[in-house]
Design an enzyme around this catalytic site. Structure first.
Site, PDB file in Angstrom:
ATOM      1  N   GLU C  14       0.870  -1.165   0.000  1.00 60.27           N
ATOM      2  CA  GLU C  14       0.000   0.000   0.000  1.00 60.27           C
ATOM      3  C   GLU C  14       0.908   1.217   0.000  1.00 60.27           C
ATOM      4  OE1 GLU C  14      -2.803   3.004   0.758  1.00 60.27           O
ATOM      5  OE2 GLU C  14      -0.754   2.649   1.327  1.00 60.27           O
ATOM      6  N   CYS C  62      -5.620   4.803   5.729  1.00 58.01           N
ATOM      7  CA  CYS C  62      -5.401   3.561   4.987  1.00 58.01           C
ATOM      8  C   CYS C  62      -6.673   2.760   4.783  1.00 58.01           C
ATOM      9  CB  CYS C  62      -4.383   2.692   5.696  1.00 58.01           C
ATOM     10  SG  CYS C  62      -4.102   1.174   4.778  1.00 58.01           S
ATOM     11  N   CYS C  65      -5.791  -1.501   5.936  1.00 58.53           N
ATOM     12  CA  CYS C  65      -6.069  -1.837   7.338  1.00 58.53           C
ATOM     13  C   CYS C  65      -7.234  -0.944   7.785  1.00 58.53           C
ATOM     14  CB  CYS C  65      -4.838  -1.618   8.207  1.00 58.53           C
ATOM     15  SG  CYS C  65      -4.217   0.074   8.235  1.00 58.53           S
ATOM     16  N   HIS C  69      -7.199   2.503  12.320  1.00 62.72           N
ATOM     17  CA  HIS C  69      -7.002   3.885  12.740  1.00 62.72           C
ATOM     18  C   HIS C  69      -8.274   4.438  13.386  1.00 62.72           C
ATOM     19  CE1 HIS C  69      -3.006   4.477  11.148  1.00 62.72           C
ATOM     20  NE2 HIS C  69      -3.362   3.806  10.073  1.00 62.72           N
ATOM     21  N   ARG C 486      -0.309  -4.783  10.773  1.00 57.86           N
ATOM     22  CA  ARG C 486       1.129  -4.606  10.578  1.00 57.86           C
ATOM     23  C   ARG C 486       1.878  -4.275  11.863  1.00 57.86           C
ATOM     24  NH1 ARG C 486      -2.135  -3.809   7.108  1.00 57.86           N
ATOM     25  NH2 ARG C 486      -1.892  -4.422   4.939  1.00 57.86           N
ATOM     26  N   SER C 509       3.918   0.667  10.258  1.00 54.98           N
ATOM     27  CA  SER C 509       4.878   0.735   9.153  1.00 54.98           C
ATOM     28  C   SER C 509       5.866   1.880   9.330  1.00 54.98           C
ATOM     29  CB  SER C 509       4.157   0.845   7.811  1.00 54.98           C
ATOM     30  OG  SER C 509       3.432  -0.336   7.551  1.00 54.98           O
ATOM     31  N   CYS C 553       2.842  -0.761   4.486  1.00 52.35           N
ATOM     32  CA  CYS C 553       1.769   0.172   4.186  1.00 52.35           C
ATOM     33  C   CYS C 553       2.318   1.580   4.350  1.00 52.35           C
ATOM     34  CB  CYS C 553       0.574  -0.020   5.095  1.00 52.35           C
ATOM     35  SG  CYS C 553      -0.676   1.200   4.675  1.00 52.35           S
ATOM     36  N   CYS C 556      -0.130   4.473   5.435  1.00 51.71           N
ATOM     37  CA  CYS C 556      -0.171   4.455   6.889  1.00 51.71           C
ATOM     38  C   CYS C 556       1.068   5.132   7.459  1.00 51.71           C
ATOM     39  CB  CYS C 556      -0.199   3.019   7.396  1.00 51.71           C
ATOM     40  SG  CYS C 556      -1.832   2.386   7.708  1.00 51.71           S
TER      41      CYS C 556
END
Ligand code: HEM
Ligand code: HEM
Ligand code: NFV
Ligand code: SF4
Ligand code: SF4
Ligand code: F3S
Ligand SMILES: [Mg+2]
Lengths: 363, 230, 559
Positions: C14, C62, C65, C69, C486, C509, C553, C556
């Site tokens: 991503e 994102c 995922c 968040h 992640r 990430s 990602c 992210c």
């Protein structure tokens, strides 16, 4: 390298026989809202055309539009990607990397000049030369312009590409700019939504493949087939709206009875999208059905039309965030106070005048 | 340049009728409009035809809106073509420097107590004319255009939407247009306060029976008419 | 002679990631630089807004995922304003989180990572009968394993390849000698690539039921808005719950009968490729609270840190401690008012981009001596940390969480490797599978909890007490965490007069893909690449493998 195959051949190869194929075509025509008279046309289209190359670029975005796309149930994403179009370049799914991946893009642009579709997810930062999104050492903005130059048409996926979305919300630190403001000389289809509904995305593609032309668009370049009416006008809670039966607090009695979410800030009355008809995840639900007010996620600038849980949006006024009612009431108060003060002034002046006249008359 | 000390017929019937229809419509539109934005009455449960509260408020808003529009258009017609010295817009030229000349300044200075002798007019004084223009003329156009654009949204591609749908592009989105329709709605109560105060005050200061003039049509004791009003 | 290779764009992740690697004369990676090349400024966009709206903004960091968040954000705001959520809301959130983990891991394994191990073109020479036998051996009760099934697939694949339009499979490294699977295993994997693509969309219907849609389901500060009423046809009732149950059962079946067997089968061929271990430091904030989010002892995934692969000592992690988690910008395209050298705790964090530090485009190489990424550099007690499935599995393993210990031991035994094999690219990939099996199990667990709670008469999903900002402290700070697919995710907020004064986000990430810190210490990606031999620098398959094992990602990471 150029032996191209038609959909029908491919489907046959996949073990889909003629009967299933016809069934698929008629389902599709129902889905797209056309009469059965169109079925032969869909069959013909699928029968004879090679797969259109698609270059799918990613700018400033969250990739949710891709995620939504792979949730498509009719047709399923694998069918679209492997049998209907030729998705030759897509950062999220492609096997190749680095310069091998870039080489594909260049090759398609050359081999299919004017014949490929450019799909864009996300948008381009225009501030500071575009350093906020870079691919292979150059700006995404340049890449976008370069790839659009020889495209047949551009599909702007999601609210990012269509209208700017979250990164373009105030103060828009990167100068994020929607695609239609950068690419001006190509037919563009905006498919807004954060993200758009999966079947709307696949619908846009299959419309193009089936009927051989872009779907009819509205003023904001959105396909009328999916953005023709407001969520509110086809929402199953609408009778409660008209009756004035509203959820007053989340999870109250009204909420349990499925009353209208207008007073919880629902933006359905100002949002053009298919949520209340096509719904999400193969018709499972949509935000309002699950009890959440619509955020208006397919509308231009919806992030700056918050807060999300009030009907009335905030407006930035003299550096503060306030709303129309507050401004209005202050204005009314100020007008009343001003007039009261003026009345006092008038009385004093009149008194003075009287005194003066009296003096004159005396003198 | 009339110098009048006697009774003078200023507001002819069409202007008076317009005025009161307008005042009524604006009041209804404002109240129903606020209700639409924040439906406060307690929820009602029952047979739809009786209890469609929100639908009724919206219906009244829209029905009143069309009366308001017709009335407004009529007033525009009367202002442009009506044979009515005081009801015409003829002298009103805010785009011309002449208009901002002495009479306007004098009136403004008088309002700010900088000038003792207050001018007195048969029709509108220049400051009142400007206020009407900004609040009523511009305000009404704004409400009519945004209102019709919103009204058209329930049938995109339909008659109203084809004529007024472009308005939404100015605001970017339907929601922003709602916000501005709502914001500008407040112009009317603000205007009403200024307006009634001004009327009553003039009456007291000049003893010109301005207040009743919008009912009877007659004013008294007028000393001077401005250049532009002729 | 040192040679620098660049891989940009990196596909099947991503966002926008660029890797520059320095190779020695034997084509072994000596040093590597990881650069995130996009930034949107969410932390700045959030300022001045209603904290109750923050989840929606941060969720758009994102879409892969897509819920984490939002979850971290509502927990963060709830922490600041001091509101307790109803039990049902906690259960539903846990269920949605488990759903997300499971689906995200599945997508990652099949659609983002598999092509690093699976040669699609080699599948063309597979024998359908042998493939069928292989499939039945690996997964005896999975129905799609007949000879006809694989024969049909092979024909489709052949036609596809012969069409000359290879689409997403164009120009990749097919035939690279790093690919070790026999044709039959490749064909089986391709079949499951397609099946998983079709199946993943079912899992997330759970989000649609409780959150209205997926991607980007809705959340709510103070609970959830999906009212439950077994006696209402307009709320969540038994029909909806049945649907949830069905999906959960199907998901567990898919994970058990397709994902895990595939993982073990593929890993079996690659267990000699044990590169990519990297840092050896691991951290987890923990997640899946069985009571209050602040009751860390109730977390099903435990909290803790491991340094230098030492599983015997678990260090305590406290993200509220102003000295533990800090972000630096020495090598990032940002500047700090007090100088770029010092790290800042997120409650004191700053986000000021420094666009003029980016080299003039087009550039061949980044200035890796100076600033070279849109990611900040988070450090825990000055240590670079790896976060993610491997970190979580190791922390749980070290803390002897029974189910994890059992699954890890099962996998290690089946593959006939020791625990040290976990510290590798493959270990990371295996940990994800182990964890996915666990989260699929959590889905059942939370479904049962929810039903039991409703059965006991509790249907509340939202707490209205603190909905009105007038009832909040006029100045307050909060922290919200979750274990995203992640890794460890933290949101820190400062609320003033009901509005967001500051908002800082430190993302998994960001930990893993960060540029080096002021002490020159690399983050997890850079460290993991070092020492990896490349068969052909022109075909960076090994780089992709290790980088993909983290499931990058970048949207992210930089936000
Ligand atoms: C919402 C309510 C009202 C609105 C929008 C309104 C608007 C107007 C307008 C546009 C005019 C100018 C007439 C023309 O040239 O067509 C006017 C004049 C007048 N209105 Fe009203 N009006 C309102 C309420 C009232 C009320 C309640 C009174 C009585 C107390 C009043 C008394 C007058 C008078 C006396 C005039 C003539 C004033 C002059 O010489 O300029 N109005 N009004
Ligand atoms: C003095 C004039 C008017 C006032 C004070 C007024 C006031 C308002 C207010 C406060 C709202 C609520 C806006 C919101 O927050 O969504 C509203 C809505 C609306 N008004 Fe007006 N309005 C006026 C004239 C008109 C006119 C001329 C029309 C033309 C048809 C109109 C049509 C509408 C419509 C369609 C809505 C939206 C209703 C809905 O969302 O259900 N209004 N108005
Ligand atoms: N890194 C990251 Fe995320 C995850 N998992 C978020 O916190 O992917 Ni987009
Ligand atoms: S439109 Fe929304 S969902 Fe799509 S990429 Fe942008 S932020 Fe993500
Ligand atoms: S819930 Fe929203 S969209 Fe549905 S009727 Fe109410 S206001 Fe309209
Ligand atoms: S928030 Fe978006 S998903 Fe639909 S219901 Fe509203 S447009
Ligand atoms: Mg941050």
């Amino acid at each position: 390298m150029k032996k191209e195959t038609t959909y029908q051949e491919l489907l046959e190869a996949r073990g889909v026989n003629r009967r299933d194929f016809l069934k698929f075509c008629s389902l599709m025509s129902v889905y797209l809202g056309f009469s059965s008279a169109f079925v032969p046309r869909i069959v013909r289209a699928m029968d004879t055309k090679p797969r259109i190359p698609v270059i799918w670029l990613h700018g400033l975005e969250c990739t949710c539009c891709s995620e939504s796309f792979i949730r498509s149930s009719h047709p399923i994403a694998a069918d679209i990607v492997l049998n209907m179009i030729s998705l030759d370049y897509d950062d999220t799914l492609s096997a190749a990397a680095g310069h091998q991946l870039e080489a594909i893009r260049k090759q398609i642009m050359k081999d299919y000049k004017g014949e490929y579709i450019l799909a864009v997810e996300g948008n381009a930062p225009t501030k500071d030369d575009g350093v906020y999104c870079m691919v292979n050492g150059d700006s995404f903005t340049n890449m976008l312009k370069e790839t659009a130059a020889d495209a047949m048409a551009v599909i702007a996926w999601g609210s990012c590409a269509s209208f700017g979305c979250v990164q373009n919300a105030k103060p828009n630190p990167t100068g994020a700019t929607p695609i239609h403001k950068i690419i001006k000389d190509k037919p563009i289809v905006n498919v807004p939504g954060c993200p758009p509904i999966a079947e709307v995305m696949s619908g846009v593609i299959t419309h193009l493949l089936t009927f051989g032309k872009l779907p009819e668009l509205d003023r904001l370049k959105r396909p009328k087939a999916f953005y023709g009416t407001r969520i509110h006008d086809k929402c199953y809670r609408r009778p409660y709206f008209d009756a004035g039966m509203f959820v007053e607090n989340f999870d109250d009695e009204g909420a349990k009875k499925g009353w209208c979410l207008y007073k919880m800030g629902c933006k359905g009355p100002t949002t053009f999208n298919s949520c209340s008809t096509v719904k999400w995840n193969e018709g499972t639900s949509y935000p309002i059905q699950a009890g959440y007010p619509c955020l208006g996620c397919s509308e231009p600038g919806f992030w700056d039309n918050g807060p999300f849980y009030t009907r009335l949006a905030d407006v930035a006024f003299l550096g503060t965030n306030t709303n129309a009612d507050k401004i209005g009431m202050v204005a009314v108060g100020a007008a009343a106070a001003g007039m009261a003060a003026h009345a006092v002034g008038t009385a004093i002046q009149k008194n003075n005048l009287k005194d003066e006249t009296a003096k004159k008359e005396e003198g | 340049m009339g110098q009048l000390y006697e009774e003078q017929y200023v507001w002819r019937m069409p202007v008076r009728v317009y005025h009161w229809i307008n005042a009524l419509c604006v009041t209804i539109l404002f109240i129903t409009g606020l209700y639409i934005a924040a439906p406060v009455l307690s929820p009602s449960v029952g047979e739809a035809v009786w209890y469609h509260k929100m639908a009724w408020f919206r219906y009244i808003h829209f029905a009143t809106a069309f009366v308001f529009i017709a009335n407004f258009l009529f007033r525009l017609y009367w202002a442009l073509f009506g044979e009515d010295k005081y009801g015409r817009f003829a002298g009103f030229k805010p785009w011309s420097p002449i208009w901002w000349g002495q009479p306007f300044k004098d009136q403004l200075r008088a309002y700010f107590f900088l000038k003792k002798e207050e001018p007195n007019y048969c029709g509108h004084n220049p400051v009142a004319a400007l206020t009407h223009f900004l609040f009523i003329f511009c305000g009404s156009w704004f409400m009519v255009l945004t209102g019709l654009a919103m009204y058209g949204e329930n049938n995109p591609g339909g008659f109203t939407d084809s004529l007024f749908g472009w308005v939404v592009l100015i605001f970017g989105s339907s929601q922003s247009m709602h916000t501005m329709h709502h914001l500008v709605a407040w112009v009317f109560p603000v205007y009403l306060i200024l307006h009634i105060y001004a009327v009553v005050r003039h009456d007291i200061v000049d003893r010109s029976s301005v207040t009743s003039s919008i009912v009877t049509g007659y004013k008294h004791k007028v000393e001077e008419c401005p250049e532009y009003a002729d | 002679m040192a040679k620098r290779i660049v891989v940009d764009p990196i596909p099947r992740i991503e966002g926008h990631l660029r890797i520059e690697a320095v190779l020695d004369e034997n084509n072994t990676i000596q040093d590597a630089f990881s650069s995130g090349t996009m930034w949107r400024g969410l932390e700045l966009i959030l300022k001045g807004r209603d904290p109750r709206d923050a989840w929606a903004f941060t969720q758009r960091i994102c879409g892969v995922c897509t819920t984490v968040h939002a979850l971290a954000s509502i927990r963060c705001v709830e922490d600041a304003i001091g509101v307790d959520i109803p039990t049902n809301a906690r259960i539903i959130r846990n269920l949605m989180n488990a759903t997300q983990q499971t689906q995200d891991h599945l997508i990652h394994f099949y659609h983002l990572h598999a092509l690093d191990w699976v040669d699609v073109v080699s599948a063309l020479s597979a024998d359908p009968k042998a493939t069928s036998e292989l499939a039945q051996a690996v997964s005896p009760s999975w129905p799609k394993s007949s000879v006809g099934y694989f024969k049909d697939l092979k024909t489709r694949l052949t036609t596809f390849v012969e069409s000359g339009q290879l689409g997403i499979f164009s120009n990749a490294y097919w035939g690279h000698k790093g690919y070790l699977l026999p044709p039959e295993a490749n064909l089986m994997a391709v079949a499951h690539y397609l099946e998983a693509l079709d199946f993943q969309k079912e899992i997330v219907k759970i989000h649609a039921i409780f959150g209205g849609k997926n991607p980007h389901p809705n959340y709510l500060v103070g609970g959830m808005a999906c009212s439950i009423d077994p006696d209402s046809d307009m709320a969540i009732n038994i029909e909806q719950l049945n649907k949830v149950k069905q999906i959960i059962d199907d998901t567990n079946r898919f994970i058990d009968q397709v994902y895990i067997p595939d993982l073990i089968a593929i890993a079996g061929f690659y267990k000699g490729w044990l590169h990519g271990g990297g840092l050896g430091n691991f951290m987890s904030y923990g997640d899946f609270p069985e009571s209050d989010v602040d009751d860390f002892s109730s977390l099903l995934w435990p909290r803790g840190a491991i340094l230098n692969k030492d599983l015997s000592t678990i260090h305590d992690v406290d993200p509220r401690d102003m000295n533990q988690v800090k972000e630096e910008v020495t090598h990032s395209w940002y500047s700090y008012a007090g100088g770029d050298g010092a790290g800042l705790h997120p409650w004191e964090g700053e986000t000021t981009p420094k666009p003029d530090a980016v080299p003039k485009m087009p550039y061949k190489h980044l200035d890796t001596e100076g600033k070279y990424s849109w990611l900040k550099t988070p450090r825990w007690n000055n240590n670079p940390m790896e976060v993610g499935p491997l970190a979580r599995v190791l922390v749980a393993y070290a803390k002897k969480v029974p189910m994890i210990v059992d699954t890890v031991n099962y996998v290690l035994k089946t593959l006939d490797v020791g625990p040290e094999a976990l510290f590798s690219t493959l270990g990371r990939t295996a940990a994800r599978g182990i964890e996915c099996k666990q989260t699929a199990g959590f889905m059942t667990h939370y479904y049962d909890q929810l039903v039991a709670n409703v059965k006991a008469g509790d249907t509340q999903v939202f707490n209205n007490e603190k909905w009105d900002p007038d009832r909040w402290p006029s100045d307050c700070k909060g922290f919200g965490y979750t274990e995203a697919p992640r890794g460890a995710l933290g949101h820190w907020i400062h609320i003033k007069e009901g509005k967001i004064e500051d908002y800082q986000i430190v993302v998994p990430s960001t930990w893993n893909a960060s540029p080096r810190d002021g002490n020159g210490k690399s983050g997890a990606y850079e460290a993991a690449l070092k020492g990896t031999p490349m068969a052909d620098p022109e075909q960076p398959l090994e780089v992709l493998r290790t980088i993909h094992s983290f499931d990058p990602c970048l949207a992210c990471a930089s936000h």
